[in-house]
Design a protein around this motif. Structure first.
Motif, PDB file in Angstrom:
ATOM      1  N   LEU A 213       0.585  -1.137   0.079  1.00 37.00           N
ATOM      2  CA  LEU A 213      -0.052  -0.107  -0.163  1.00 37.00           C
ATOM      3  C   LEU A 213       0.802   1.025   0.069  1.00 37.00           C
ATOM      4  N   ASP A 214       0.330   2.321  -0.544  1.00 36.90           N
ATOM      5  CA  ASP A 214       1.117   3.493  -0.527  1.00 36.90           C
ATOM      6  C   ASP A 214       1.051   4.417   0.876  1.00 36.90           C
ATOM      7  N   GLN A 215       1.897   5.321   0.813  1.00 35.17           N
ATOM      8  CA  GLN A 215       1.971   6.077   2.321  1.00 35.17           C
ATOM      9  C   GLN A 215       0.615   6.365   2.529  1.00 35.17           C
ATOM     10  N   GLN A 216      -0.050   7.036   1.589  1.00 32.41           N
ATOM     11  CA  GLN A 216      -1.406   7.639   2.329  1.00 32.41           C
ATOM     12  C   GLN A 216      -2.315   6.445   2.916  1.00 32.41           C
ATOM     13  N   ALA A 217      -2.479   5.390   2.006  1.00 31.84           N
ATOM     14  CA  ALA A 217      -3.059   4.076   2.659  1.00 31.84           C
ATOM     15  C   ALA A 217      -2.743   3.715   3.914  1.00 31.84           C
TER      16      ALA A 217
END
Length: 406
Positions: A213-217
Motif C-alpha cells: 500500500l502507498d503511504q496515504q493508505a
C-alpha cells in the motif's frame, strides 16, 4: 503469491472500511501483486508455514509447561450475565479460544448445548478435542462471524432459538504467544497476523499490506484502526524502509516504527496499568484489525447474535479497545453505524430514545431500555476487577456490555 481473487477483497475492504476513494484500486492491486512476488523472491516462506501441532494439544486449557493457553477474561461476570437457567438449551460462544468461558458455562449448567465458534484453526481443534469430553454439550464450528449464520443453520439451529450468546472480540493469548502467527511485536516471527491462518492462502498478510500500500493508505489504516496520532510519520518510515528491503518480520517492523521516533519516546507511552508500552503497539493493532476485517466482522457478529437469539435471550459482548466498544455500544443503543464516530455518544443515545418515543408515543420508555430491541442487564459497562487484572494483565482493557433481547 497473491492470486487474482485478492483484488476484490482489497477493493471492498478499502472502500468499505476506510472510504479512501482517492485510491486507485487497480493500481493498488498491481502493487499488491508485485509486492507478493518480491516477498516470494526474497525467500519469505512463512505464509505457508506449518500449522501448530494442534492434534497434540492437551484436552484441557493447560500447556505442557503448566502455563495456561489462554486465560478467559471476566469469567465470573460473563457467566453471571448469561445466567443459564433450567430448561434453557442452546448457547453460542462466538469466540471459543481455548474454551475457558464455555467450560465455565458447562460447569454452571451441564444440560445445555454450546455451539463453539472460532475462525482460528487452532481454537477449532481445541473445541473438537473438548467436545470429546462433552459429546452432547459442545458443537465445534470453524468460521468467521460473517459465516456464523450459515454454520448455525447447517448445525440445525434456526433463527430465534438461542438462549444466550457470548461475543469476545479480543485476540487470544495463543495467537500472541505463537511467534509464527506474527501478532506480537515482542516475539520475532513472520509478519502474518491472519486469524484464519492458512485457511485462505489468498488472504493478504500484514507483510503484504506494509509492502504494497502507498503511504496515504498506510497512514489511513494506522489512523483509523490504531488511532495513531503519528500515522503519517510511521507510514513514511515504512515506505522508506521497504524501498531498501521488504518488510517480512514482526520485530523488523517494530524497529522501523521505533526508528521514526527519538530513543526517549520508545517506551514513553503507558497502558492502563501505567506500564511502558512499545511505540509500535498501535501500529500492530491497526494492521491486525485491517488484515482480519475485524470491525466489519464484529458488526455482522452482533447482528447474527440478535437474529438467532430468542426473546429473553442474552447477549454478552466483550471489547478490548475503543473502536470495538463503540460499535457494541451503538449496536445496543440502536445508533446508526454510519454516524461520524467523533460525535457525542450521549447525544446519539438521546436521539435514539427520542425516535423510539416518537414511533411508540403510547409507550413510556422505562429505565435501562435503549430502544425497542434490548434492555440492559447492567446499567454501566463492566470492567475487570483488580484481582483479575493482576492474574491476567492482558485483559486490563476489557469492557463488558450485556443486554436481553425483547
Amino acid at each position: 503469491m497473491l492470486s487474482q481473487r485478492l483484488r476484490p477483497f482489497y477493493k471492498s475492504l478499502v472502500l468499505r472500511n476506510l472510504k479512501l476513494n482517492s485510491i486507485d484500486v487497480a493500481a493498488l492491486a498491481r502493487r499488491i501483486h508485485s509486492s507478493a512476488k518480491k516477498l516470494s523472491d526474497c525467500g519469505l516462506k512463512e505464509q505457508t508455514i506449518q500449522k501448530c501441532e494442534t492434534e497434540e494439544l492437551p484436552q484441557s486449557m493447560e500447556k505442557h509447561d503448566g502455563g495456561r493457553l489462554h486465560i478467559p477474561v471476566m469469567l465470573e461476570e460473563v457467566v453471571n450475565c448469561l445466567s443459564p437457567q433450567p430448561g434453557q438449551q442452546h448457547f453460542l460462544d462466538m469466540t471459543f479460544g481455548a474454551g475457558g468461558h464455555t467450560t465455565a458455562l458447562l460447569e454452571k449448567a451441564s444440560n445445555i448445548t454450546i455451539y463453539a465458534l472460532d475462525r482460528d484453526p487452532t481454537a477449532y481443534n481445541i473445541a473438537q478435542q473438548l467436545s470429546e469430553s462433552y459429546p452432547k454439550q459442545i458443537r465445534a464450528l470453524l468460521g468467521q462471524f460473517s459465516q456464523s449464520e450459515s454454520l448455525l443453520i447447517s448445525a440445525g439451529l434456526e433463527p430465534g432459538t438461542l438462549d444466550g450468546v457470548l461475543l469476545d472480540a479480543g485476540c487470544s493469548s495463543m495467537q500472541f504467544d505463537t511467534p509464527e502467527r506474527g501478532f506480537s511485536l515482542q516475539k520475532d516471527g513472520p509478519l502474518d497476523m491472519r486469524m484464519d491462518w492458512d485457511r485462505y492462502p489468498d488472504m493478504p498478510t500484514a507483510a503484504d499490506v506494509v509492502n504494497a500500500l502507498d503511504q496515504q493508505a498506510l497512514a489511513s489504516i494506522l489512523r483509523t484502526y490504531g488511532e495513531e496520532r503519528h500515522a503519517k510519520k510511521i507510514a513514511s518510515a515504512i515506505v522508506q524502509a521497504r524501498s531498501i528491503y521488504p518488510i517480512t518480520r514482526t520485530q523488523q517492523l517494530a524497529s522501523i516504527v521505533a526508528g521514526a521516533f527519538p530513543a526517549s519516546a520508545l517506551y514513553a507511552r503507558k497502558d492502563l496499568l501505567q506500564r511502558p508500552t512499545h511505540v509500535a503497539t498501535k501500529t500492530f493493532q491497526a494492521l491486525r484489525i485491517f488484515v482480519n476485517n475485524e470491525l466489519h466482522e464484529l458488526l455482522i457478529g452482533l447482528k447474527t447474535a440478535e437474529k438467532f437469539l430468542k426473546p429473553g435471550g442474552r447477549l454478552v459482548a466483550l471489547s478490548f479497545h475503543s473502536l470495538e466498544d463503540r460499535i457494541i455500544k451503538r449496536f445496543f443503543h440502536g445508533i446508526d453505524m454510519t454516524e461520524k464516530y467523533n460525535l457525542g455518544a450521549k447525544q446519539k443515545i438521546r436521539q435514539a430514545l427520542k425516535n423510539c418515543s416518537e414511533e411508540e408515543d403510547t409507550e413510556e420508555i422505562t429505565p435501562g431500555k435503549s430502544n425497542s430491541k434490548w434492555i440492559f442487564i447492567q446499567k454501566k459497562v463492566l470492567t475487570p476487577q483488580a484481582k483479575d487484572i493482576q492474574t491476567n494483565p492482558r485483559g486490563r482493557s476489557a469492557k463488558l456490555r450485556a443486554a436481553i433481547k425483547l
